[in-house]
Design an enzyme around this catalytic site. Structure first.
Site, PDB file in Angstrom:
ATOM      1  N   GLU A 112       5.607 -60.992  18.380  1.00 50.68           N
ATOM      2  CA  GLU A 112       5.242 -60.773  19.782  1.00 50.68           C
ATOM      3  C   GLU A 112       3.754 -60.479  19.916  1.00 50.68           C
ATOM      4  O   GLU A 112       3.104 -60.920  20.872  1.00 50.68           O
ATOM      5  CB  GLU A 112       6.070 -59.623  20.349  1.00 50.68           C
ATOM      6  CG  GLU A 112       7.560 -59.951  20.462  1.00 50.68           C
ATOM      7  CD  GLU A 112       8.402 -58.777  20.899  1.00 50.68           C
ATOM      8  OE1 GLU A 112       9.460 -59.013  21.519  1.00 50.68           O
ATOM      9  OE2 GLU A 112       8.018 -57.620  20.627  1.00 50.68           O
ATOM     10  N   GLU A 132      15.425 -58.800  15.287  1.00 46.97           N
ATOM     11  CA  GLU A 132      15.954 -57.666  16.054  1.00 46.97           C
ATOM     12  C   GLU A 132      17.460 -57.729  16.220  1.00 46.97           C
ATOM     13  O   GLU A 132      18.135 -56.694  16.277  1.00 46.97           O
ATOM     14  CB  GLU A 132      15.276 -57.596  17.430  1.00 46.97           C
ATOM     15  CG  GLU A 132      13.879 -57.012  17.435  1.00 46.97           C
ATOM     16  CD  GLU A 132      12.807 -58.045  17.160  1.00 46.97           C
ATOM     17  OE1 GLU A 132      11.633 -57.757  17.420  1.00 46.97           O
ATOM     18  OE2 GLU A 132      13.138 -59.157  16.674  1.00 46.97           O
TER      19      GLU A 132
END
Length: 261
Positions: A112, A132
């Site tokens: 990210e 994640e």
């Protein structure tokens, strides 16, 4: 672990930021806040025109959120600092180019972070993932950004399975700009940064604001705002000395001298 997780170097108009937090360059709340302060400094310094973000060492760019720090009490919804996680994801009015030099493993919040840059160069041994899902949480920023950057089904596979991809596949899907042999990564990144630093900073600012704001607009609404000079950066550009300098330099067949004003 180091007490100084962020190393910065000013090289002319180029600002290098190295996330150096052994063993893996993971980001905890304190580090994220430092990164926000560092990138705010870059944003607000008129002498700085381009930033590079990279990781310390040769194995990790950044694996994202520090799960060990989370286990010790860092809240996942805690205070990440002025620019959000990693310092640039939510930095307001970041109108200068940022290059990510991905020197190794780039996953989770680290991916990210890289996606928050404008240009991504990757070492040939770099790898990418959004793991994640395996720890029972959501890659929130990636869920917003990635399906807009690469084919939807590829992005969803990464989000839903946590599958790893190598640099070659990342380049094939357009996630990164290009692959560079590891030992040459920083030399080529610096050469690109120097090239950008020699360019017109007011134009860069206008490009970044237009791209950022137009994402939520129709084409015609965005064009209307540009032609009516309703973007602050566009208005500043059209009224600037640099705008005239560009025209004069073209007419005089010489290189322009950009002053950023």
């Amino acid at each position: 672990m180091t007490d100084n997780p962020i190393k910065t170097t000013r090289r002319g108009a180029v600002f290098e930021v190295t996330l150096d937090r052994p063993k893996a360059n993971a980001i905890d709340l304190k580090t994220s806040r430092i990164m926000g302060d560092v990138f705010q400094e870059f944003r607000d310094d008129p002498e700085l025109r381009v930033a590079i973000i990279t990781g310390g060492g040769e194995k990790f760019f950044c694996p994202g959120w520090d799960l060990k720090a989370a286990a010790d009490g860092d809240a996942v919804d805690g205070d990440y600092g002025v620019g959000g996680f990693g310092g640039i994801q939510e930095m307001r009015a970041m109108n200068k180019p940022i290059i990510a030099a991905v020197n190794g493993i780039c996953c989770g919040g680290g991916l990210e972070l890289a996606l928050s840059a404008d240009i991504i160069l990757a070492a040939d041994h770099a790898s990418f993932a959004l793991p994640e899902i395996r720890s029972g949480t959501v890659a929130d920023a990636a869920s917003v950004k990635l399906p807009k950057r690469i084919p939807y089904h590829v992005a969803m596979e990464m989000l839903l399975t946590g599958r790893w991809i190598n640099a070659e596949e990342a380049a094939r899907w357009g996630m990164i700009n290009r692959i560079i042999p590891g030992p040459q990564l920083m030399d080529e990144t610096r050469a690109l940064a120097d090239h950008l630093a020699s360019g017109p900073p007011l134009v860069y600012a206008a490009i970044k604001e237009i791209v950022r704001e137009a994402e939520a607009m129709t084409f015609q609404d965005a064009m209307n705002r540009i032609t009516q000079r309703q973007f602050g950066t566009v208005d500043a550009l059209y009224a600037s000395e640099d705008q005239m300098e560009g025209a004069r330099a073209f007419a005089e067949k010489r290189d322009p001298v950009w002053k950023g004003k």
